[in-house]
Write an enzyme that holds these catalytic residues in place. Structure first.
Site, PDB file in Angstrom:
ATOM      1  N   LYS A   1       0.812  -1.154  -0.199  1.00 49.59           N
ATOM      2  CA  LYS A   1       0.027  -0.006   0.012  1.00 49.59           C
ATOM      3  C   LYS A   1       0.800   1.405   0.111  1.00 49.59           C
ATOM      4  CE  LYS A   1      -1.796  -1.428   3.721  1.00 49.59           C
ATOM      5  NZ  LYS A   1      -2.451  -1.572   4.902  1.00 49.59           N
TER       6      LYS A   1
ATOM      7  N   ARG B   1     -11.033  -0.276   7.944  1.00 48.46           N
ATOM      8  CA  ARG B   1     -10.459  -1.680   8.301  1.00 48.46           C
ATOM      9  C   ARG B   1     -11.792  -2.601   8.493  1.00 48.46           C
ATOM     10  NH1 ARG B   1      -4.966  -0.260   8.289  1.00 48.46           N
ATOM     11  NH2 ARG B   1      -3.791  -1.384   9.929  1.00 48.46           N
TER      12      ARG B   1
ATOM     13  N   ARG C   1      11.975  -5.368   7.802  1.00 48.90           N
ATOM     14  CA  ARG C   1      11.707  -4.007   7.459  1.00 48.90           C
ATOM     15  C   ARG C   1      12.549  -3.291   8.783  1.00 48.90           C
ATOM     16  NH1 ARG C   1       6.189  -1.730   5.726  1.00 48.90           N
ATOM     17  NH2 ARG C   1       5.501  -2.165   7.856  1.00 48.90           N
TER      18      ARG C   1
ATOM     19  N   ARG D   1      -1.794  -8.694  13.211  1.00 48.64           N
ATOM     20  CA  ARG D   1      -2.646  -7.641  12.313  1.00 48.64           C
ATOM     21  C   ARG D   1      -3.081  -8.761  11.001  1.00 48.64           C
ATOM     22  NH1 ARG D   1       2.828  -4.304  11.950  1.00 48.64           N
ATOM     23  NH2 ARG D   1       1.901  -2.898  10.097  1.00 48.64           N
TER      24      ARG D   1
HETATM   25  P1  AMP Z   1      -0.636   0.570   9.307  1.00 51.50           P
HETATM   26  O1  AMP Z   1       0.301   1.554   9.252  1.00 51.50           O
HETATM   27  O2  AMP Z   1      -1.961   0.831   8.394  1.00 51.50           O
HETATM   28  O3  AMP Z   1      -0.185  -0.905   8.973  1.00 51.50           O
HETATM   29  O4  AMP Z   1      -1.371   0.534  10.740  1.00 51.50           O
HETATM   30  C1  AMP Z   1      -0.637   0.646  11.841  1.00 51.50           C
HETATM   31  C2  AMP Z   1      -1.671   0.361  12.946  1.00 51.50           C
HETATM   32  O5  AMP Z   1      -2.472   1.533  13.194  1.00 51.50           O
HETATM   33  C3  AMP Z   1      -2.660  -0.929  12.991  1.00 51.50           C
HETATM   34  O6  AMP Z   1      -2.004  -2.172  13.384  1.00 51.50           O
HETATM   35  C4  AMP Z   1      -3.787  -0.303  13.974  1.00 51.50           C
HETATM   36  O7  AMP Z   1      -3.430  -0.704  15.305  1.00 51.50           O
HETATM   37  C5  AMP Z   1      -3.833   1.102  13.675  1.00 51.50           C
HETATM   38  N1  AMP Z   1      -4.803   1.513  12.556  1.00 51.50           N
HETATM   39  C6  AMP Z   1      -4.427   1.823  11.423  1.00 51.50           C
HETATM   40  N2  AMP Z   1      -5.504   2.308  10.606  1.00 51.50           N
HETATM   41  C7  AMP Z   1      -6.671   1.950  11.518  1.00 51.50           C
HETATM   42  C8  AMP Z   1      -7.964   1.850  11.229  1.00 51.50           C
HETATM   43  N3  AMP Z   1      -8.599   2.321  10.206  1.00 51.50           N
HETATM   44  N4  AMP Z   1      -8.903   1.413  12.501  1.00 51.50           N
HETATM   45  C9  AMP Z   1      -8.217   1.149  13.540  1.00 51.50           C
HETATM   46  N5  AMP Z   1      -6.884   1.103  13.684  1.00 51.50           N
HETATM   47  C10 AMP Z   1      -6.050   1.422  12.578  1.00 51.50           C
END
Ligand code: AMP
Length: 216
Positions: free
Chosen positions: A14, A89, A128, A174
């Protein structure tokens, strides 16, 4: 440009795809993960709460996410089109987002699913590392973007560090969250007729497949 929602498990590409679209089409990139990470370090009690949820790999509450997102969507730089990365999400976020779009007078645009193998995702996350000084991203496991000297940034000589949520345990949580909560969005958007799939194994393929959708 059409607004884009990216649906994909962690590390499916992404961020990389968004970066390419920002550069080529001047898209505005909105990552809820980035919004949350930034809020987590603002020194407030709420920031501390967010920080704990992020470290555990848990989803942050809708209330917090929507507040940050609404604030972001009211800024002027989204007018040329924006990419949502990491949001919605869950099905409930998707439904609440439909209401927010109506309220703010914005278009849904297209919803793009990035297809990437589980093993590829795990290696991308666990391997990473990021430069503490310039933010450049490397990987020690995938064979793509390996730093020339272990622990040191090729570009600026800064120290390479892991993001605190980039560990195997957190990845598994995740990924499970994605399968249980995010994958159902695919049916939701399929019914709306706005859903498309692209292959996430290579950068070039992702870009050419999404460009075909944008120019449709
Ligand atoms: P990401 O950078 O998208 O992998 O997100 C990292 C972390 O942020 C996730 O594991 C969640 O804890 C939180 N997070 C990101 N986007 C959301 C969302 N739309 N709703 C809830 N938690 C989120």
């Amino acid at each position: 440009m059409k607004n884009i929602i990216l649906i994909a498990p962690p590390a499916a590409g992404k961020g990389t795809l968004s970066e390419m679209l920002v550069e080529k089409y001047n898209y505005c990139h909105i990552s809820t993960g980035d919004l949350l990470r930034s809020a987590a370090t603002d020194g407030t009690d709420l920031g501390e709460k967010i920080s704990i949820m992020l470290k555990n790999g848990e989803l942050v509450t809708d209330e917090i996410v929507f507040e940050l997102l609404e604030r972001r969507l009211k800024e002027n730089d989204i007018q040329n089109g924006y990419i949502l990365d990491g949001f919605p999400r869950t099905l409930s976020q998707a439904k609440m987002y439909d209401e927010m779009l109506t309220k703010l007078g914005l278009d849904l645009g297209i919803v793009v699913v990035i297809d990437t193998k589980y093993e590829t995702l795990m290696k991308r996350i666990v391997g990473r590392v990021l430069c503490h000084d310039c933010g450049s991203v490397y990987n020690t496991l995938t064979g793509v973007n390996t730093p020339k000297v272990e622990g040191i940034c090729d570009k600026c000589g800064g120290k390479l560090e892991k993001r605190s949520d980039d560990n195997e345990e957190s990845f598994k949580t995740r990924f499970k969250n994605y399968e249980e909560k995010t994958a159902p969005l695919i049916d939701y958007y399929k019914e709306k007729g706005s859903l498309f799939f692209i292959n996430g194994e290579s950068k070039e393929q992702m870009l050419s497949e999404i460009e075909a959708l944008l120019h449709d």
